[in-house]
Design an enzyme around this catalytic site. Structure first.
Site, PDB file in Angstrom:
ATOM      1  N   ARG A 103       3.969  -6.897  -3.286  1.00 33.35           N
ATOM      2  CA  ARG A 103       3.594  -6.376  -4.611  1.00 33.35           C
ATOM      3  C   ARG A 103       4.726  -5.536  -5.168  1.00 33.35           C
ATOM      4  O   ARG A 103       4.507  -4.532  -5.823  1.00 33.35           O
ATOM      5  CB  ARG A 103       2.315  -5.577  -4.535  1.00 33.35           C
ATOM      6  CG  ARG A 103       2.393  -4.486  -3.529  1.00 33.35           C
ATOM      7  CD  ARG A 103       1.398  -3.459  -3.769  1.00 33.35           C
ATOM      8  NE  ARG A 103       1.358  -2.650  -2.557  1.00 33.35           N
ATOM      9  CZ  ARG A 103       0.512  -1.711  -2.387  1.00 33.35           C
ATOM     10  NH1 ARG A 103      -0.357  -1.453  -3.300  1.00 33.35           N
ATOM     11  NH2 ARG A 103       0.531  -1.000  -1.286  1.00 33.35           N
ATOM     12  N   ASP A 269       8.517  -1.899   8.482  1.00 38.32           N
ATOM     13  CA  ASP A 269       8.765  -2.421   7.135  1.00 38.32           C
ATOM     14  C   ASP A 269       8.760  -1.295   6.108  1.00 38.32           C
ATOM     15  O   ASP A 269       9.086  -1.516   4.942  1.00 38.32           O
ATOM     16  CB  ASP A 269       7.732  -3.498   6.756  1.00 38.32           C
ATOM     17  CG  ASP A 269       6.305  -3.013   6.948  1.00 38.32           C
ATOM     18  OD1 ASP A 269       5.961  -2.625   8.066  1.00 38.32           O
ATOM     19  OD2 ASP A 269       5.537  -3.007   5.976  1.00 38.32           O
TER      20      ASP A 269
HETATM   21  P1  AMP Z   1       2.332  -1.312   2.995  1.00 42.51           P
HETATM   22  O1  AMP Z   1       1.746  -0.909   4.298  1.00 42.51           O
HETATM   23  O2  AMP Z   1       1.589  -0.831   1.787  1.00 42.51           O
HETATM   24  O3  AMP Z   1       3.777  -0.927   2.916  1.00 42.51           O
HETATM   25  O4  AMP Z   1       2.257  -2.904   2.883  1.00 42.51           O
HETATM   26  C1  AMP Z   1       2.505  -3.764   3.942  1.00 42.51           C
HETATM   27  C2  AMP Z   1       2.714  -5.163   3.447  1.00 42.51           C
HETATM   28  O5  AMP Z   1       1.588  -5.625   2.695  1.00 42.51           O
HETATM   29  C3  AMP Z   1       3.919  -5.345   2.541  1.00 42.51           C
HETATM   30  O6  AMP Z   1       4.465  -6.594   2.793  1.00 42.51           O
HETATM   31  C4  AMP Z   1       3.297  -5.278   1.169  1.00 42.51           C
HETATM   32  O7  AMP Z   1       4.098  -5.936   0.210  1.00 42.51           O
HETATM   33  C5  AMP Z   1       1.978  -6.005   1.388  1.00 42.51           C
HETATM   34  N1  AMP Z   1       0.960  -5.589   0.424  1.00 42.51           N
HETATM   35  C6  AMP Z   1       0.317  -4.406   0.350  1.00 42.51           C
HETATM   36  N2  AMP Z   1      -0.548  -4.393  -0.670  1.00 42.51           N
HETATM   37  C7  AMP Z   1      -0.467  -5.592  -1.289  1.00 42.51           C
HETATM   38  C8  AMP Z   1      -1.102  -6.189  -2.419  1.00 42.51           C
HETATM   39  N3  AMP Z   1      -2.017  -5.542  -3.144  1.00 42.51           N
HETATM   40  N4  AMP Z   1      -0.748  -7.452  -2.729  1.00 42.51           N
HETATM   41  C9  AMP Z   1       0.164  -8.112  -2.030  1.00 42.51           C
HETATM   42  N5  AMP Z   1       0.790  -7.611  -0.962  1.00 42.51           N
HETATM   43  C10 AMP Z   1       0.490  -6.365  -0.587  1.00 42.51           C
HETATM   44 MG    MG Z   2       5.455  -1.268   2.706  1.00 40.76          MG
END
Ligand code: AMP
Ligand code: MG
Length: 520
Positions: A103, A269
């Site tokens: 996103r 990540d």
């Molecule tokens: P985060 O823990 O928020 O850093 O996200 C972990 C992974 O999930 C990353 O690859 C983000 O891009 C993906 N991600 C989190 N929220 C969304 C969303 N609403 N739509 C698509 N991908 C998401």
């Molecule tokens: Mg992330």
């Protein structure tokens, strides 16, 4: 609106040949071209004038339709090719495989005043890496990221920055607590800014697939643009790169510990190759001092990312990066030495940081005891970390017997201060007082030192929530107030004194204040 566009990532590194916006595994490429979703009714809620200027614009540009269109995702700047980056990662200690910008969409890079900035929209729609997500972000989490990243910068913590906060005009469905109660929320888009958004996970992706060609290309690119002082690509410069990343990561985490910031999701990540705080999700600020605290309800069971564990997790994450870079070096000794050094440095740097919080200049190895005794005291009853250290700076030499009075506003429940608790504090104040007698600073000088490392104002969890509640009613004044307040977190700012206050009782167990999930 005139920007000095200077793309490197998407002009020099291999792209995914597939340009369709469908979810998939992407191989032998560092990113996929993708256009932001056109929002139905974008509205600029706030911008950071500092970042506007940093990228070479001025205040007038923010009034233009161009600004709104570009930073909401409606328009793509001419001659730019937005893209989502490919990366993998370890999440909560386990290998998660390909993740990528699900996103986030990178718009372009600009160069201004000899600085390179990559601009990225968070919440601008799905990408090939969106997996089961919608690529969108909601207003509450966007306000939290927007305010916190700018606040962290002004606290002196390495961080990604924020340029703008836009409401999309679209609704986004979220199950905030993952309990089956999904509801529509206001969609929003933050434009965030950093020299680069490359993460540990970008390297892990290629290493895991034994794609050493791309691993090398990515590492060489990182060296060339972000660590040119380490020399041309070679085994030696790869090791130096790792050493520098380890150093910066530790520095960043020591800052977190100093101000009581808990990131909440330190997956690999979410670790920047530049040692920047990145991905503000279920983060939180320590209110009651507690090594075991994490705001992230998704991590409630193991508390892997609790406050006291952040330095260890930094090390664990660096080990994953070392494993990823190993094929370029094929020797493990240099990596092991650097990882060992992290542990020694952690000890000495946290001692140094704690010394500064206490206003001590002279270095004494025995200070460790003073610190651990203080930590024991802070845990005797719920004690607000920020308020405690700020009030402690008002301590006057020779006042050990009444020292506790100086800091009592930091206690959440004064009735918990029994005679025994008060006595333990008194003992600590006596040793602090003795230690201060060996210093040469006057009380006033010490106070100035302490106030430059112990912030008066941080983005307390409930403060962000109040701004969110107001914004949900269409009032954005509090976002502006907090934004301005947090530009000078170490200044007294008497006009904002009301924010120098403990968390109110209503916020203790409120969703969004003490409980946050990854659902943003
Ligand atoms: P985060 O823990 O928020 O850093 O996200 C972990 C992974 O999930 C990353 O690859 C983000 O891009 C993906 N991600 C989190 N929220 C969304 C969303 N609403 N739509 C698509 N991908 C998401
Ligand atoms: Mg992330």
């Amino acid at each position: 609106m005139k920007l000095n566009i200077s793309d490197t990532f998407n002009s020099q590194l291999p792209s995914d040949p597939n340009t369709e916006n469908t979810r998939r595994k992407v191989f032998e490429a560092m990113y996929s071209y993708v256009k932001p979703k056109v929002p139905s009714n974008p509205q600029l809620i706030h911008y950071s004038l500092e970042m506007v200027k940093a990228i070479g614009l001025d205040g007038n540009d923010t009034d233009s339709q161009d600004f709104l269109k570009v930073f909401s995702g409606s328009n793509v700047c001419p001659e730019t090719k937005p893209y989502a980056m490919a990366y993998a990662g370890h999440q909560f200690g386990s290998w998660a495989g390909q993740l990528g910008d699900g996103r986030a969409i990178n718009l372009f890079e600009v160069e201004h005043n000899q600085k390179r900035w990559a601009l990225q929209l968070k919440g601008a729609g799905e990408t090939p890496y969106s997996r089961q997500g919608d690529g969108l972000a909601v207003l509450r989490s966007s306000i939290r990221e927007y305010l916190c990243s700018e606040a962290m910068f002004h606290l002196g913590v390495p961080t990604t920055r924020a340029l703008s906060l836009v409401i999309s005009g679209d609704e986004v469905l979220r199950d905030m607590l993952y309990d089956g109660n999904a509801a529509y929320e206001t969609g929003a888009i933050v434009c965030r800014v950093a020299p680069t958004f490359i993460r540990f996970g970008n390297f892990e992706l290629f290493a895991a697939r034994q794609d050493y060609k791309n691993l090398k290309e990515l590492t060489d690119y990182t060296l060339k643009y972000f660590y040119p002082e380490l020399g041309k690509p070679s085994k030696d410069s790869y090791i130096k790169l790792f050493q520098e990343v380890a150093h910066r990561t530790l520095e960043m985490i020591i800052h977190w510990q100093r101000i009581g910031f808990v990131h909440g999701v330190m997956n690999t990540d979410n670790m920047s190759i530049l040692g920047l705080t990145i991905d503000y999700g279920p983060y939180g600020w320590l209110e009651g001092f507690d090594f075991g605290w994490t705001p992230n309800t998704t991590d409630r069971q193991n508390k892997r990312y609790r406050y006291g564990n952040q330095p260890n997790i930094g090390l664990w994450n660096l080990l994953q990066l070392a494993n990823a870079l190993y094929p370029l070096v094929e020797e493990s000794d240099p990596f092991e030495t650097i990882l060992k050094q992290y542990q020694t440095d952690f000890e000495s740097k946290s001692l140094k940081m704690m010394r500064s919080k206490l206003g001590l200049i002279i270095e004494d190895k025995k200070d460790v005891h003073l610190m651990t005794d203080l930590e024991d005291c802070l845990l005797l009853s719920e004690t607000d970390m920020t308020i405690f250290f700020r009030l402690l700076s008002g301590y006057k030499k020779g006042d050990a017997e009444t020292g506790l009075k100086k800091v009592e506003k930091a206690f959440y429940n004064p009735t918990e201060i029994s005679d025994a608790v008060a006595e333990q504090w008194k003992v600590w104040f006596r040793s602090y007082d003795q230690r201060l007698r060996r210093e040469t600073l006057t009380d006033q000088e010490r106070q100035a030192h302490m106030n430059s490392v112990n912030p008066k104002y941080v983005l307390r969890n409930y403060m962000a929530q109040l701004a969110i509640d107001e914004a949900d009613k269409g009032n954005y004044d509090l976002i502006d107030e907090l934004f301005n307040l947090l530009k000078k977190p170490y200044d007294e700012q008497p006009e904002y004194q009301k924010w120098f206050a403990k968390r109110p009782e209503w916020a203790r167990h409120k969703v969004g204040c003490s409980m946050l999930s990854c659902s943003s």
